[in-house]
Design a protein around this motif. Sequence first.
Motif, short mmCIF file in Angstrom:
data_model
loop_
_atom_site.label_atom_id
_atom_site.label_comp_id
_atom_site.label_asym_id
_atom_site.label_seq_id
_atom_site.Cartn_x
_atom_site.Cartn_y
_atom_site.Cartn_z
N UNK A 144 0.82 -1.21 0.00
CA UNK A 144 0.00 0.00 0.00
C UNK A 144 0.86 1.27 0.00
N UNK A 145 2.15 1.11 0.28
CA UNK A 145 3.05 2.27 0.29
C UNK A 145 3.95 2.33 -0.96
N UNK A 146 3.79 1.38 -1.88
CA UNK A 146 4.63 1.32 -3.07
C UNK A 146 3.84 1.75 -4.29
N UNK A 147 4.39 2.62 -5.10
CA UNK A 147 3.72 3.05 -6.31
C UNK A 147 3.93 2.02 -7.42
N UNK A 148 3.00 2.01 -8.36
CA UNK A 148 3.09 1.04 -9.46
C UNK A 148 4.39 1.22 -10.25
N UNK A 149 4.79 2.46 -10.46
CA UNK A 149 5.97 2.71 -11.30
C UNK A 149 7.25 2.18 -10.66
N UNK A 150 7.26 1.99 -9.33
CA UNK A 150 8.46 1.55 -8.65
C UNK A 150 8.41 0.07 -8.26
#
Length: 380
Positions: A238-244
């Motif tokens: 929930x703290x990670x963005x899709x791009x990363x």
Amino acid sequence: MKLILHIGTAKTGTTALQHFLCVNAKKLREHGIHYATPPNEFNFNSIANTLLLTGLDKFRTFFLNQLKVAERDGAHTIIASSESLYSISALLEERNLIEQLRASIPAEVECRVLCYVRRPDHCLESLYNQNVKRGVIGAGLLGDQTRQVSLFTGDVIDFLKIIEGMLDYHRCLSIWREVFGSSACSVRAYEAALPNLIEDFVRHVLDREDISSFTQLHLRSNERISRDVLEYKRLRHEHITYSERNLERKIFELVDKIITSPNNNHEYLSPDERAALLSRLEPSMERLRTEFSLPPFPRFDLEAASASWQPYPGLSLEKRREIEHHYNAVQRQVGFRLERLLIRAASLTRRRLPFLSWLLDFARGSGIRRLLLEATSRFQ
């Protein structure tokens, strides 16, 4: 010309087989076989994944170009492999898409559709591990259609609710058989092909008894990370963005190699949950065995499984702190910091200066982005 269209399924040694075919492309040409892939790729997943976004134009162009190359080289057979094809048809029931796909292949080309299947509960658990490791439901299942969704944070039962349709092998493969014809579709059991799926493919699909002349690969693709690291990663999604997501996957793979006493309990289903799933799918599995002449899947013994099952105790506070310590240390490495900076700069540019998106797309397509990431990896 004959086309062997290998459509999966996922988690049946597909990646290892694709690497084998790619490495042995020159040797295969000596046998009149052309392995069809885009430049610098080992399968044609990138082409298959565009079917939902841009239609069949890219697939048609790709295939016609590969047909020309095969004819130029004097080949009599083309092999194309993408597990995304099965996943698309299974999850979205896209019969119309499969019909269009067939229509895009010249009528004079003899088509053969091949699929390996694995006992559904084992396939589910392996897919769950892979998708939590990668971060997104659909990575390898729905391709780029997942760009706008959040990273997956559910447990194995949540995952099952999303992908249970693709475990109904008979229903999914019946669509391919109706479109391509009964005699054109064959199914092989993953478990029966072990311990060497590549040897099974070469002997039973390519009709080559002697595989000693081919380069043998000794690699394991898509290896699991330990249960504790997987659980920690799932909770962090929930703290990670899709791009990363790919950056985070690389970080956690390194963390997994560092932690002490990793928990490798990958039985995500309890014995009762496993039995219930297999019971629901038994009619489908029986029809599959009958219509495609498959050997039985390995038998599941509920009583024996219940007696030996040890449930995962959960992520302890001590193990959580250890993983977090190593995660923070790894992500501070110069290479990862530079890579994260590049990713965030690109995302910011797309949001604030959308008219420059064409430049970012050009950099990605031209390989500049890959070269930059390779350069940062030297610091890692």
